[in-house]
Design an enzyme around this catalytic site. Structure first.
Site, PDB file in Angstrom:
ATOM      1  N   SER A 249       0.843  -1.187   0.000  1.00 23.78           N
ATOM      2  CA  SER A 249       0.000   0.000   0.000  1.00 23.78           C
ATOM      3  C   SER A 249       0.882   1.241   0.000  1.00 23.78           C
ATOM      4  O   SER A 249       2.044   1.200   0.416  1.00 23.78           O
ATOM      5  CB  SER A 249      -0.912   0.023   1.228  1.00 23.78           C
ATOM      6  OG  SER A 249      -0.150   0.164   2.413  1.00 23.78           O
ATOM      7  N   LYS A 250       0.318   2.348  -0.455  1.00 33.28           N
ATOM      8  CA  LYS A 250       1.097   3.574  -0.542  1.00 33.28           C
ATOM      9  C   LYS A 250       1.439   4.157   0.823  1.00 33.28           C
ATOM     10  O   LYS A 250       2.273   5.061   0.916  1.00 33.28           O
ATOM     11  CB  LYS A 250       0.353   4.606  -1.383  1.00 33.28           C
ATOM     12  CG  LYS A 250      -1.010   5.011  -0.852  1.00 33.28           C
ATOM     13  CD  LYS A 250      -1.704   5.934  -1.838  1.00 33.28           C
ATOM     14  CE  LYS A 250      -3.088   6.335  -1.377  1.00 33.28           C
ATOM     15  NZ  LYS A 250      -3.790   7.178  -2.357  1.00 33.28           N
ATOM     16  N   ARG A 251       0.831   3.630   1.888  1.00 30.16           N
ATOM     17  CA  ARG A 251       1.204   4.088   3.226  1.00 30.16           C
ATOM     18  C   ARG A 251       2.590   3.580   3.620  1.00 30.16           C
ATOM     19  O   ARG A 251       3.234   4.139   4.495  1.00 30.16           O
ATOM     20  CB  ARG A 251       0.158   3.628   4.250  1.00 30.16           C
ATOM     21  CG  ARG A 251      -1.154   4.380   4.177  1.00 30.16           C
ATOM     22  CD  ARG A 251      -2.020   4.074   5.374  1.00 30.16           C
ATOM     23  NE  ARG A 251      -2.437   2.673   5.393  1.00 30.16           N
ATOM     24  CZ  ARG A 251      -3.564   2.233   4.862  1.00 30.16           C
ATOM     25  NH1 ARG A 251      -4.378   3.085   4.270  1.00 30.16           N
ATOM     26  NH2 ARG A 251      -3.888   0.957   4.914  1.00 30.16           N
ATOM     27  N   ASN A 253       4.893   2.078   0.979  1.00 25.34           N
ATOM     28  CA  ASN A 253       5.781   2.148  -0.173  1.00 25.34           C
ATOM     29  C   ASN A 253       5.150   3.042  -1.229  1.00 25.34           C
ATOM     30  O   ASN A 253       3.922   3.050  -1.368  1.00 25.34           O
ATOM     31  CB  ASN A 253       5.989   0.756  -0.784  1.00 25.34           C
ATOM     32  CG  ASN A 253       7.150  -0.002  -0.171  1.00 25.34           C
ATOM     33  OD1 ASN A 253       8.260   0.507  -0.106  1.00 25.34           O
ATOM     34  ND2 ASN A 253       6.892  -1.217   0.264  1.00 25.34           N
TER      35      ASN A 253
END
Length: 328
Positions: A249-251, A253
């Site tokens: 997830s963008k949290r 990476n």
């Protein structure tokens, strides 16, 4: 027709995700290794989120990585059109065919009624089947109703088996599966109907996608059976993971291909690293080109364990390419 036909089927709902490139890479590597064909299809039936500029960014990102396809919205082909929003007549045709055969039905249950049922539902309760009156009623009401959807009629009993090329047989109970909407009130299909219709009409015989779709495959197999079509061979790849083994997830990476492009990463090490996420190298050498991957590609060697996306390792690999391939 090519002996092998795969498809890349992204949704243009946001920034181009590295997970899309990962799935595309394995589809293309398999097709090229088999001398087959690659179709790119835009799955834009989510009208609340799909945007043309997202499609443009997506195609640009995949091309930047060096990935190529044989048919698609940008190159054309005999199975055009390649955007699902341009294929609505096909989905309606087969949805109505399923209704007429007794495999699907018109549903007038409102979102409010469904939410109320879910709030009352106890643990272990079966799916609602949207009331016997809808599953067995005359369908004439659909001609005068303001709003309705079409749902597939799941069997109340019995078992089935998903055969995955990597995992073998995966059994499931029909009674645990809800009556899935296949045609929405706005005339657009849901993923389940659209993907089956399009894969059949486009002669896709190998579906290589992420393992999050395993739970949907029983619905797809039933639709193939009810429409009298042969299903494709299914292969579900392991997910890309965060370092803590959660889904990437963008949290944790950066997930946008555009981020890596702007940050100075090269296409070749990006593809190399994405391949390493599920494909073990020969020996200890982890640096290999896309063509080297194709030359030795064996779908049966895919590692099901899943790998953590490690930005430090990607940076190390990117540095190797710069030093060894670009430095005079």
């Amino acid at each position: 027709m090519a002996d092998v036909c795969v498809r890349i089927a992204p949704s243009p709902t946001g920034a181009p995700h590295v997970g899309t490139a990962y799935i595309a890479l394995f589809n293309i590597a398999y097709a090229r290794a088999q001398g087959g064909k690659v179709i790119l299809r835009i799955e834009d039936t989510d009208q609340t989120r799909s945007r043309h500029h997202h499609e443009d960014r997506l195609l640009s990102a995949l091309k930047w990585l060096g990935l190529a396809w044989d048919e698609g919205p940008d190159v054309g082909g005999p199975a055009a059109p390649y955007r699902q929003s341009e294929r609505l007549d096909q989905y309606e045709k087969y949805a109505l065919q399923l209704v007429e055969a007794g495999h699907a039905y018109y549903s007038f249950t409102t979102p409010e009624e469904l939410a109320a049922w879910r709030s009352r539902r106890g643990q272990g309760d079966p799916p609602p089947y949207y009331a016997e009156r809808e599953r067995s009623a005359s369908q004439n009401r659909a001609e005068t109703a303001d709003s309705y959807v079409i749902r597939m009629k799941m069997p109340r009993e019995g078992t089935g088996v998903v055969i995955d090329s990597l995992r073998g047989e995966i059994p499931f109970e029909y009674a645990t599966i809800d009556d899935q909407i296949i045609l929405k009130s706005d005339g657009f299909p849901t993923y389940h109907l659209a993907v089956v219709v399009d894969d059949h009409l486009m002669d896709v015989d190998n579906v290589i996608r992420g393992e999050e779709w395993i739970s949907s495959t029983p619905k797809h197999l039933l639709l193939y059976q009810q429409l009298g079509w042969d299903p494709p061979r299914y292969t579900h790849l392991p997910l890309l993971l965060n370092p803590d083994r959660s889904k990437m997830s963008k949290r944790r990476n950066p997930t946008s291909i555009d981020y890596y492009r702007r940050a100075g990463f090269l296409p070749a090490p990006m593809l190399n690293y994405l391949a390493l996420m599920a494909y073990p190298p020969d020996g200890e050498e982890e640096k290999f080109s896309f063509q080297q991957l194709v030359d030795r590609f064996d779908l049966g060697r895919v590692n099901l364990g899943g790998s953590a996306f490690d930005l430090d390792k990607l940076s190390w690999l990117n540095g190797r390419y710069i030093r060894e391939d670009l430095t005079p």
